[in-house]
Write a protein that holds these residues in place. Structure first.
Motif, PDB file in Angstrom:
ATOM      1  N   ALA A  32      -3.837  23.514   7.027  1.00 29.67           N
ATOM      2  CA  ALA A  32      -4.041  22.082   6.778  1.00 29.67           C
ATOM      3  C   ALA A  32      -3.285  21.631   5.532  1.00 29.67           C
ATOM      4  N   ILE A  33      -3.341  22.441   4.491  1.00 29.16           N
ATOM      5  CA  ILE A  33      -2.606  22.114   3.266  1.00 29.16           C
ATOM      6  C   ILE A  33      -1.118  22.013   3.560  1.00 29.16           C
ATOM      7  N   GLU A  34      -0.604  22.958   4.320  1.00 33.09           N
ATOM      8  CA  GLU A  34       0.822  22.969   4.641  1.00 33.09           C
ATOM      9  C   GLU A  34       1.221  21.746   5.458  1.00 33.09           C
ATOM     10  N   VAL A  35       0.441  21.389   6.498  1.00 31.96           N
ATOM     11  CA  VAL A  35       0.831  20.240   7.325  1.00 31.96           C
ATOM     12  C   VAL A  35       0.658  18.926   6.550  1.00 31.96           C
ATOM     13  N   ALA A  59      -9.463  21.098  -5.260  1.00 35.74           N
ATOM     14  CA  ALA A  59      -8.813  22.279  -4.663  1.00 35.74           C
ATOM     15  C   ALA A  59      -7.681  21.892  -3.713  1.00 35.74           C
ATOM     16  N   PRO A  60      -7.887  20.964  -2.775  1.00 37.26           N
ATOM     17  CA  PRO A  60      -6.754  20.609  -1.924  1.00 37.26           C
ATOM     18  C   PRO A  60      -5.628  19.910  -2.685  1.00 37.26           C
ATOM     19  N   ALA A  61      -5.945  19.117  -3.712  1.00 40.61           N
ATOM     20  CA  ALA A  61      -4.887  18.480  -4.503  1.00 40.61           C
ATOM     21  C   ALA A  61      -4.033  19.543  -5.198  1.00 40.61           C
ATOM     22  N   ARG A  62      -4.683  20.532  -5.783  1.00 43.15           N
ATOM     23  CA  ARG A  62      -3.930  21.606  -6.447  1.00 43.15           C
ATOM     24  C   ARG A  62      -3.076  22.383  -5.453  1.00 43.15           C
ATOM     25  N   ALA A  63      -3.629  22.639  -4.263  1.00 38.64           N
ATOM     26  CA  ALA A  63      -2.884  23.396  -3.253  1.00 38.64           C
ATOM     27  C   ALA A  63      -1.682  22.592  -2.745  1.00 38.64           C
ATOM     28  N   ILE A  64      -1.863  21.301  -2.522  1.00 37.10           N
ATOM     29  CA  ILE A  64      -0.742  20.452  -2.097  1.00 37.10           C
ATOM     30  C   ILE A  64       0.308  20.394  -3.199  1.00 37.10           C
ATOM     31  N   SER A  65      -0.138  20.248  -4.449  1.00 33.59           N
ATOM     32  CA  SER A  65       0.793  20.224  -5.581  1.00 33.59           C
ATOM     33  C   SER A  65       1.569  21.522  -5.689  1.00 33.59           C
ATOM     34  N   ASP A 159      -4.401   7.560   4.396  1.00 29.82           N
ATOM     35  CA  ASP A 159      -3.032   7.528   4.904  1.00 29.82           C
ATOM     36  C   ASP A 159      -2.725   8.777   5.724  1.00 29.82           C
ATOM     37  N   LEU A 160      -3.245   9.922   5.284  1.00 35.50           N
ATOM     38  CA  LEU A 160      -3.072  11.191   6.002  1.00 35.50           C
ATOM     39  C   LEU A 160      -4.384  11.957   5.993  1.00 35.50           C
ATOM     40  N   TRP A 161      -4.730  12.565   7.107  1.00 34.03           N
ATOM     41  CA  TRP A 161      -5.854  13.489   7.175  1.00 34.03           C
ATOM     42  C   TRP A 161      -5.622  14.445   8.332  1.00 34.03           C
ATOM     43  N   VAL A 162      -6.426  15.503   8.392  1.00 38.84           N
ATOM     44  CA  VAL A 162      -6.216  16.526   9.413  1.00 38.84           C
ATOM     45  C   VAL A 162      -7.261  16.446  10.520  1.00 38.84           C
ATOM     46  N   TRP A 163      -8.536  16.518  10.164  1.00 38.71           N
ATOM     47  CA  TRP A 163      -9.594  16.566  11.170  1.00 38.71           C
ATOM     48  C   TRP A 163     -10.455  15.312  11.117  1.00 38.71           C
ATOM     49  N   ALA A 187      -7.235  25.564  13.601  1.00 41.51           N
ATOM     50  CA  ALA A 187      -6.074  25.414  12.719  1.00 41.51           C
ATOM     51  C   ALA A 187      -5.267  24.224  13.226  1.00 41.51           C
ATOM     52  N   PRO A 188      -4.845  23.341  12.311  1.00 43.66           N
ATOM     53  CA  PRO A 188      -4.133  22.148  12.744  1.00 43.66           C
ATOM     54  C   PRO A 188      -2.626  22.400  12.903  1.00 43.66           C
ATOM     55  N   SER A 189      -2.006  21.554  13.731  1.00 40.62           N
ATOM     56  CA  SER A 189      -0.556  21.613  13.854  1.00 40.62           C
ATOM     57  C   SER A 189       0.088  20.301  13.403  1.00 40.62           C
ATOM     58  N   GLN A 190      -0.734  19.277  13.220  1.00 38.45           N
ATOM     59  CA  GLN A 190      -0.208  17.983  12.796  1.00 38.45           C
ATOM     60  C   GLN A 190      -1.290  17.213  12.048  1.00 38.45           C
TER      61      GLN A 190
END
Length: 194
Positions: A32-35, A59-65, A159-163, A187-190
């Motif tokens: 999810a972080i990657e997509v 945690a997700p902000a740090r991972a995206i960064s 603006d963006l989300w996964v699930w 696991a998401p693909s988009q």
């Protein structure tokens, strides 16, 4: 947390089916972080920073960064009165921009900034923080909202989300309550977009 002026937007109840807890497995979280990072990079150039909404969005902000090689800033916000499962949102959001303002040290944010939370349950946290952040933006700065999950009952779409979810979500850093029925999210693909 120093409460800021109370922000109480109209609250539409989150959707909870009360059938199971939805868990994000570690591998699905990483995907999810990657997509999310890849979608943000493709849509919102130049991205200059993330702002993680603590606690859950940090945690997700740090991972995206890390994925995009950007600095992460932090703001603190509280919406739910407790962390107990199935707690309904109150619509009252308190927040503290102190960690952000200290780090910026009188400099403004530039470019496109991703404001990241773990879940957009009602949209109230984003609705409270986005106007408050405008005082720290340079000219032509765009704030983009990003979340791992969006509750199906939310009046706001990030603006963006996964699930899109219809029950309580357990993030990789949380443990399920005893005797809970748990279903893993795939696991998401988009990404989903507003």
């Amino acid at each position: 947390m120093t409460p800021q002026p109370t922000h109480r937007p109209p609250v539409q109840p989150r959707q909870f089916r009360h059938r199971r807890l939805l868990r994000i497995p570690a591998d699905a979280y990483d995907q999810a972080i990657e997509v999310l990072a890849d979608a943000a990079r493709q849509r919102y150039r130049p991205i200059t920073a993330t702002i993680g909404i603590a606690n859950g969005g940090l945690a997700p902000a740090r991972a995206i960064s890390e994925f995009l090689r950007l600095p992460t800033h932090q703001v603190n916000a509280k919406h739910n009165p407790t962390d107990a499962t199935y707690t309904e949102a109150t619509g009252i959001v308190t927040y503290d921009l102190g960690p952000l303002t200290r780090r910026l040290a009188a400099h403004d944010l530039t470019g496109t900034v991703l404001v990241v939370d773990d879940i957009c349950g009602t949209g109230a946290t984003f609705a409270a923080l986005l106007p408050a952040l405008t005082a720290y933006l340079g000219p032509d700065v765009a704030l983009r909202t990003v979340a791992l999950c969006r509750n199906a009952g939310s009046a706001l779409n990030p603006d963006l989300w996964v699930w899109t979810v219809d029950d309580w979500v357990l993030f990789p850093w949380e443990r399920p309550p005893a005797a809970a029925t748990v279903e893993d999210l795939p696991a998401p693909s988009q990404v989903e977009t507003a």
